[in-house]
Motif scaffolding. Structure first.
Motif, PDB file in Angstrom:
ATOM      1  N   ALA A 144       4.882  20.799   5.678  1.00  0.00           N
ATOM      2  CA  ALA A 144       3.583  20.188   5.934  1.00  0.00           C
ATOM      3  C   ALA A 144       2.662  21.112   6.721  1.00  0.00           C
ATOM      4  O   ALA A 144       3.107  21.981   7.480  1.00  0.00           O
ATOM      5  CB  ALA A 144       3.773  18.878   6.682  1.00  0.00           C
ATOM      6  N   VAL A 145       1.379  20.896   6.533  1.00  0.00           N
ATOM      7  CA  VAL A 145       0.350  21.616   7.269  1.00  0.00           C
ATOM      8  C   VAL A 145       0.390  21.209   8.742  1.00  0.00           C
ATOM      9  O   VAL A 145       0.567  20.034   9.069  1.00  0.00           O
ATOM     10  CB  VAL A 145      -1.035  21.304   6.665  1.00  0.00           C
ATOM     11  N   ASP A 146       0.271  22.179   9.628  1.00  0.00           N
ATOM     12  CA  ASP A 146       0.070  21.956  11.057  1.00  0.00           C
ATOM     13  C   ASP A 146      -1.440  22.010  11.276  1.00  0.00           C
ATOM     14  O   ASP A 146      -2.091  22.948  10.813  1.00  0.00           O
ATOM     15  CB  ASP A 146       0.772  23.061  11.847  1.00  0.00           C
ATOM     16  N   PRO A 147      -2.040  21.020  11.958  1.00  0.00           N
ATOM     17  CA  PRO A 147      -3.499  21.049  12.154  1.00  0.00           C
ATOM     18  C   PRO A 147      -4.014  22.365  12.736  1.00  0.00           C
ATOM     19  O   PRO A 147      -5.163  22.748  12.491  1.00  0.00           O
ATOM     20  CB  PRO A 147      -3.734  19.882  13.113  1.00  0.00           C
ATOM     21  N   ARG A 148      -3.162  23.083  13.473  1.00  0.00           N
ATOM     22  CA  ARG A 148      -3.598  24.350  14.067  1.00  0.00           C
ATOM     23  C   ARG A 148      -3.568  25.501  13.065  1.00  0.00           C
ATOM     24  O   ARG A 148      -4.018  26.608  13.376  1.00  0.00           O
ATOM     25  CB  ARG A 148      -2.721  24.693  15.266  1.00  0.00           C
ATOM     26  N   ASP A 149      -3.023  25.245  11.856  1.00  0.00           N
ATOM     27  CA  ASP A 149      -2.918  26.320  10.870  1.00  0.00           C
ATOM     28  C   ASP A 149      -4.277  26.861  10.441  1.00  0.00           C
ATOM     29  O   ASP A 149      -4.365  27.965   9.918  1.00  0.00           O
ATOM     30  CB  ASP A 149      -2.156  25.830   9.623  1.00  0.00           C
ATOM     31  N   GLY A 150      -5.335  26.079  10.633  1.00  0.00           N
ATOM     32  CA  GLY A 150      -6.647  26.514  10.163  1.00  0.00           C
ATOM     33  C   GLY A 150      -7.484  27.218  11.199  1.00  0.00           C
ATOM     34  O   GLY A 150      -8.709  27.274  11.054  1.00  0.00           O
TER      35      GLY A 150
ATOM     36  N   GLU B  68       0.837  -1.193   0.000  1.00  0.00           N
ATOM     37  CA  GLU B  68       0.000   0.000   0.000  1.00  0.00           C
ATOM     38  C   GLU B  68       0.878   1.252   0.000  1.00  0.00           C
ATOM     39  O   GLU B  68       1.819   1.340   0.804  1.00  0.00           O
ATOM     40  CB  GLU B  68      -0.908   0.030   1.227  1.00  0.00           C
ATOM     41  N   PRO B  69       0.609   2.224  -0.874  1.00  0.00           N
ATOM     42  CA  PRO B  69       1.394   3.467  -0.852  1.00  0.00           C
ATOM     43  C   PRO B  69       1.206   4.194   0.473  1.00  0.00           C
ATOM     44  O   PRO B  69       0.163   4.101   1.117  1.00  0.00           O
ATOM     45  CB  PRO B  69       0.810   4.283  -2.013  1.00  0.00           C
ATOM     46  N   VAL B  70       2.224   4.933   0.874  1.00  0.00           N
ATOM     47  CA  VAL B  70       2.150   5.765   2.078  1.00  0.00           C
ATOM     48  C   VAL B  70       1.191   6.925   1.803  1.00  0.00           C
ATOM     49  O   VAL B  70       1.248   7.530   0.727  1.00  0.00           O
ATOM     50  CB  VAL B  70       3.552   6.300   2.439  1.00  0.00           C
ATOM     51  N   PRO B  71       0.300   7.273   2.738  1.00  0.00           N
ATOM     52  CA  PRO B  71      -0.581   8.433   2.520  1.00  0.00           C
ATOM     53  C   PRO B  71       0.225   9.713   2.322  1.00  0.00           C
ATOM     54  O   PRO B  71       1.276   9.904   2.941  1.00  0.00           O
ATOM     55  CB  PRO B  71      -1.407   8.492   3.810  1.00  0.00           C
ATOM     56  N   ALA B  72      -0.274  10.579   1.467  1.00  0.00           N
ATOM     57  CA  ALA B  72       0.407  11.855   1.196  1.00  0.00           C
ATOM     58  C   ALA B  72      -0.067  12.916   2.180  1.00  0.00           C
ATOM     59  O   ALA B  72      -1.276  13.108   2.339  1.00  0.00           O
ATOM     60  CB  ALA B  72       0.140  12.299  -0.238  1.00  0.00           C
ATOM     61  N   ARG B  73       0.872  13.612   2.818  1.00  0.00           N
ATOM     62  CA  ARG B  73       0.535  14.679   3.754  1.00  0.00           C
ATOM     63  C   ARG B  73       0.306  15.987   2.998  1.00  0.00           C
ATOM     64  O   ARG B  73       1.042  16.314   2.057  1.00  0.00           O
ATOM     65  CB  ARG B  73       1.671  14.891   4.765  1.00  0.00           C
TER      66      ARG B  73
END
Length: 282
Positions: free
Chosen positions: A69-75, A24-29
């Motif tokens: 990469a996106v930080d979950p707090r960025d939104g 399985e491919p690694v999920p893309a962030r």
């Protein structure tokens, strides 16, 4: 003729496994990156590039734009914001409103973390004119170790995120064969007056302002290494004479994900067509 790159022999087994469904491919962030541009008196349009240290797990030795990469707090919804709303960014990048907000914030935050270039100001019409000093460095370190969120950083300094200084440019997804993968939106932005772009990241060992055409030529000559999205983007930017021309270009963003295939018994990375349809002028 194959429109792509021949992969090292050790990739063949992984390519075969992924194509056969055994792996399985690694999920893309989700991630964002920014090509910071300036007009130089003698050299014309230039772009800021960083060379990743060779110890990095992803793209060692490659010249890249600032980003990450996106930080979950960025939104965070309470973030002070100027410019096109997240829904408009979502339409450009085919993302929902929450992700679009995170991507724009990640673009601005990561550019500051890696270069001290900050696309924010005290008002929606101004930009911070200098980010040098111990206090700015302390905030940068706090952002890096995630003890400070980007929203809190802007709020504490009374700053407004200037999304109007960014433009959408491209969207690439790392091939499924790679062990680390990113779903990356590419932006362009003008270097704010008064600020200085510097290599302050531990992930890079060199920084350079360079004409896009020169960067592309160095890659073709084998002097520099770039990933396909970066070389595609500098080649596209070489078509423009000034920062204003780049910012005025209309882009229809197309998602591109190179694919790994076995061709005549060897592994290849098959590259897509150019990353977007673009037109001169507003």
């Amino acid at each position: 003729m194959v429109n792509g790159l021949k992969l090292p022999a050790e990739f063949r087994g992984r390519v075969e496994d992924i194509l056969a469904g055994r792996v399985e491919p690694v999920p893309a962030r989700h991630s964002a990156t920014v090509a910071v541009l300036r007009d130089h008196d003698r050299h014309g349009l230039q772009v800021f590039l960083l060379r990743r240290v060779r110890s990095m797990a992803f793209a060692p030795g490659a010249y890249v734009f600032p980003g990450g990469a996106v930080d979950p707090r960025d939104g965070e919804a309470e973030l002070a914001w100027c410019g096109r709303p997240p829904a408009d960014w979502g339409a450009a990048f085919k993302a929902d409103e929450a992700l679009a907000r995170e991507l724009v914030c990640a673009a601005v935050r990561e550019t500051f973390e890696e270069t001290l270039v900050l696309l924010a100001g005290p008002t929606g019409e101004t930009v911070v004119d200098d980010t040098r000093g111990d206090d700015w460095e302390a905030d940068r370190q706090a952002l890096l170790d995630r003890s400070l969120s980007f929203g809190d950083f802007l709020d504490r300094r009374g700053l407004v995120l200037r999304s109007d200084l960014l433009r959408p440019w491209a969207h690439w997804i790392t091939p499924k064969v790679e062990p680390k993968r990113y779903d990356t939106r590419f932006f362009v932005a003008a270097m704010p007056a008064g600020q200085r772009a510097r290599d302050v990241s531990t992930e890079a060992d060199r920084a350079a302002w360079v004409r896009p055409a020169e960067a592309a030529e160095r890659v073709r000559a084998g002097e520099w290494m770039m990933l396909p999205p970066t070389i595609t983007m500098v080649t596209e930017l070489a078509e423009y004479d000034t920062v204003a021309d780049v910012l005025a270009a209309r882009r229809e963003i197309v998602v591109h994900e190179p694919t790994a295939e076995i061709i005549d018994g060897e592994a290849y990375l098959v590259l897509p067509e150019p990353s977007a349809r673009h037109y001169p002028g507003g």
